[in-house]
Design an enzyme around this catalytic site. Structure first.
Site: not given
Length: 810
Positions: A501, A363
């Site tokens: 994901e 991130d």
């Protein structure tokens, strides 16, 4: 939630009217107070941890590892530790029980967050069971002027009574990590008490130690009472246990008169430099502390200095302005100038909650563009966190049968892989395998961050001493995980995951990972091109030393150059880039069925697994994966990469791919809204604006239904700032030129912000017609090159350049 003007702090106030028990956890996270070293949730001082309140405090880099038995198997997790609660201030009136919100009638309640100086305030009027009406105002900060200090000020006014009160001031180590419901079965005890102490009549202190990592944490506090500017003598009694110490201050109050209570606190850990005994150091610091007013003034001045560098002004929407500042404040609470020397990364959920266990992911990729051009020393510190863990990254690569450095998907204290092997699906209640450690693209993200830091700063010392070594070892890793397919005459990468994901493996496969994730392969092609040229950017002695130290041969450089031209990228019909090889063979999902059946389908993976299905079967994505390429690179850069690879890149390649994947993405990660808003800025400005507003409000509106109270989504907050800078203002650095290619949406009338490009501070002002660049006279003495495509100028300190924008650009 509402933002309103607050006198001299226009556009800087987040305010909540009335108490809402269901929203309190969210409000605590959003109103946290921190300084990059330490952060505390915005919990009320008089409330303990329960189903409504959670007073968590976290130190940057303060981790501990514990084992839990699940299904007869040991599961080891490392957590950012919830530290002793320093907030405790409680009010007793006439010897009765301490006041809590549930025991009184609230006549008025307001919870505010002053964004300008990260200060949490509460104003409440209440009637207790004896009919006494009281006003209590609380103000609290964690100092940006002194990383070890914090303070609380209470102002107490009895409205219809006079009498005797007691204020309990305590330090409480009876805490655990219990802020995330789905972690409840995991071991949450991380602290062992060492000792409580008193230092003279006013200072109490407490020392604790993490159970495995042996980190000492000490807190000390000095509490005083004032009326009318004069110190008010108070009786003091002491209670202490092994893991708790309190001082009870007793005094009289008079109807209509204000009495102030000041609690000033000092924090030290054994990670701090120049500290022998953390307990003695904290106690001395607390005793020497100035009063609340002077400490708060210094704190506010430090924040004002940060805002001069970091504030961005937007016109046309007050709520957008407020939330961009809120996001800036939260980023600075985690990544402040203090962070530069801490040896700490950027936790994906900040320092105000326990989600993701405080781990560092990719991130930070969304934060570097903002930090690189405002607080480069902080960006450098975050990169040094990675460099100091390169030994573990090399060991991980060796153990997996690869060369170079393989950084972990989730990183904590040591830089080993912290990704859990099982996770709880809250919809089914089952523990499921977690294969997300196969997201090796974090290595490409680290390379990307180093390169773009260097482009913004020209910090040759960092590149030569640290950055180039990481970059070359990351390239070496990719060269070893890739293999050459002679049938295709191209390089392939198998056994990895992309950012999406939902897809951990192929349907029915036993092994995790996918073949030829397009995002990963294109990133590898890009970085291999830079890595092959990198030695030529270094001084001769540095390049020679680095090649000798890493045993880099000419053949290895040639291999990287070959990979930059011959990586395989799966592409199917109409120029659509396949998310991975085999994507085209997956089934389409009937989205309408699931939209009708569930209130939210952002986490389709959990829904499908709870129904006994498998997300690996379908053409669905949790978040931007292939689309990330169009977020990170300009159209021109991607065209160069694809043409070097021998693939066609059409004028509508971005538009086609964005439309295709948007129809198949659930946006289960709020980072996805940032990414799509960025890539749509030049394709569909109105849709871009809509996504931007969702991303901007994703935490304050808690759009994921309860996740924000577990910790803010710092990547998304930083991403909204990156989006404004790189996609709406169009700022990017290429070939040593600072370019602006603005795409202002109709929701913004204009932008104004400061950047620092290679030590030159620049004020950027943008509206629909004009871009103005003013190089500030202070700072670098050298000239820079900046402008818009087709109009690049050389600018010196003091120069002001105005660029007219065509309507199709702005």
């Amino acid at each position: 939630m509402n933002g309103r003007d607050g006198g001299a702090v226009d556009g800087f106030l987040l305010a909540y009217e009335g108490f809402d028990s269901e929203a309190e956890g969210l409000r605590e996270a959003l109103t946290s107070t921190g300084n990059g070293y330490l952060c505390t949730r915005g919990a009320a001082e008089w409330e303990g941890a329960d189903d409504v309140h959670y007073p968590g405090t976290y130190a940057h880099g303060g981790y501990n590892r514990e084992t839990t038995m699940i299904g007869g198997l040991p599961v080891l997790n490392e957590d950012l530790v919830n530290l002793p609660n320093w907030l405790v201030l409680k009010l007793r009136i006439e010897g009765e029980d301490a006041i809590t919100l549930e025991d009184v009638e609230l006549l008025d309640y307001r919870h505010e967050y002053d964004i300008r100086n990260a200060t949490v305030l509460r104003h409440l009027r209440f009637r207790d069971r004896g009919g006494r009406e009281t006003t209590l105002t609380s103000r609290r900060f964690v100092s940006m002027a002194d990383q070890h200090h914090a303070g609380i000020e209470w102002t107490l006014v009895p409205e219809n009574w006079s009498g005797h009160v007691e204020v309990i001031s305590a330090l409480d180590a009876r805490v655990s990590n219990a802020g995330v419901a789905r972690y409840q079965r995991l071991e949450g005890r991380h602290l062992n008490p060492i000792s409580p102490r008193t230092f003279g009549p006013e200072v109490i202190a407490l020392k604790a130690e993490t159970r495995q990592s042996n980190l000492y944490i000490s807190q000390a506090t000095r509490t005083r009472v004032f009326r009318g500017g004069e110190s008010l003598p108070a009786g003091r009694t002491l209670d202490q246990m092994e893991d708790y110490i309190q001082q009870v201050l007793a005094f009289d109050v008079r109807q209509g008169e204000a009495t102030r209570v000041e609690k000033l606190v000092a924090f030290y850990t054994s990670r701090d430099p120049a500290v022998s005994d953390t307990l003695m150091r904290a106690a001395r610091s607390a005793a020497r502390h100035s009063d609340f007013s002077a400490a708060f003034d210094r704190h506010s001045a430090a924040w004002e200095e940060l805002w001069r560098t970091c504030d961005g002004r937007v016109s046309g929407n007050e709520q957008v302005q407020l939330l961009l500042r809120l996001h800036t404040a939260h980023l600075l609470q985690v990544c402040s100038p203090y962070t530069a020397d801490l040896d700490a990364g950027m936790p994906a959920r900040g320092l105000n909650g326990e989600a993701y266990r405080g781990h560092v992911f990719w991130d930070e990729m969304y934060a570097f563009p903002f930090l690189n051009v405002r607080l480069p020393e902080v960006a450098r510190g975050l990169l040094m966190y990675r460099y100091r863990r390169i030994g573990e990254a090399r060991a991980a690569a060796r153990e997996a049968g690869f060369r170079g450095a393989m950084f972990p998907w989730q990183s904590g204290s040591e830089g080993i892989e912290e990704t859990q092997r099982v996770h709880l699906n809250p919809l089914s209640g089952r523990w499921e395998p977690d294969l997300s450690h196969n997201q090796r693209h974090v290595n490409a993200a680290i390379f990307f961050n180093i390169w773009n830091y260097f482009q913004a700063t020209h910090d040759h010392a960092f590149l030569e001493n640290y950055g180039a070594e990481m970059m070359l070892d990351i390239a070496r890793f990719w060269a070893s995980i890739a293999h050459f397919n002679p049938a295709r005459e191209r390089y392939e990468i198998h056994g990895v995951m992309g950012p999406d994901e939902f897809h951990e493996k192929y349907p029915g496969a036993q092994q995790g990972g996918l073949a030829n994730n397009a995002y990963t392969n294109v990133m590898v092609a890009w970085l291999c091109d830079i890595a092959a040229k990198l030695p030529s950017l270094l001084s001769a002695s540095s390049a020679e030393g680095l090649r000798a130290r890493l045993s880099i041969s000419g053949d290895e450089l040639a291999l990287w150059q070959d990979m930059s031209r011959r990586m395989f990228v799966p592409i199917h019909e109409n120029g659509i880039i396949s998310q991975f090889e085999g994507w085209v063979d997956l089934e389409e999902l009937d989205w309408d069925v699931y939209r009708a059946k569930y209130d939210s389908i952002q986490r389709l993976d959990r829904i499908l697994r709870a129904e006994g299905d498998d997300p690996d079967r379908y053409k669905i994505a949790k978040q931007a994966d292939t689309v990330m390429l169009f977020y990170l690179f300009s159209d021109e850069e991607l065209r160069e990469i694809f043409e070097r690879l021998g693939y066609g890149y059409r004028p509508d390649t971005a538009a086609r791919n964005v439309e295709y994947y948007d129809q198949r993405t659930s946006h289960g990660s709020t980072l996805s809204f940032v990414t799509y808003a960025g890539v749509l800025a030049a394709i569909d400005p109105e849709s871009s604006w809509d996504r931007f507003l969702v991303a901007l409000g994703s935490d304050v509106d808690d759009i994921q239904g309860g996740t924000t109270k577990e910790g803010i989504h710092l990547g998304v907050m930083a991403g909204t700032l990156d989006l404004v800078q790189r996609h709406y203002a169009g700022a990017q650095i290429r070939d040593s030129v600072l370019y602006f290619d603005p795409r202002l949406p109709s929701g913004l009338g204009g932008l104004s912000f400061r950047v620092q490009f290679r030590e030159a501070p620049i004020l950027v002002t943008l509206n629909s017609d004009l871009l103005t660049l003013e190089v500030q006279p202070e700072g670098a003495s050298h000239e820079i090159r900046a402008g818009i495509p087709g109009d690049v100028r050389e600018l010196c300190p003091g120069d002001r350049a105005v660029f007219e924008l065509s309507q199709d650009r702005a």
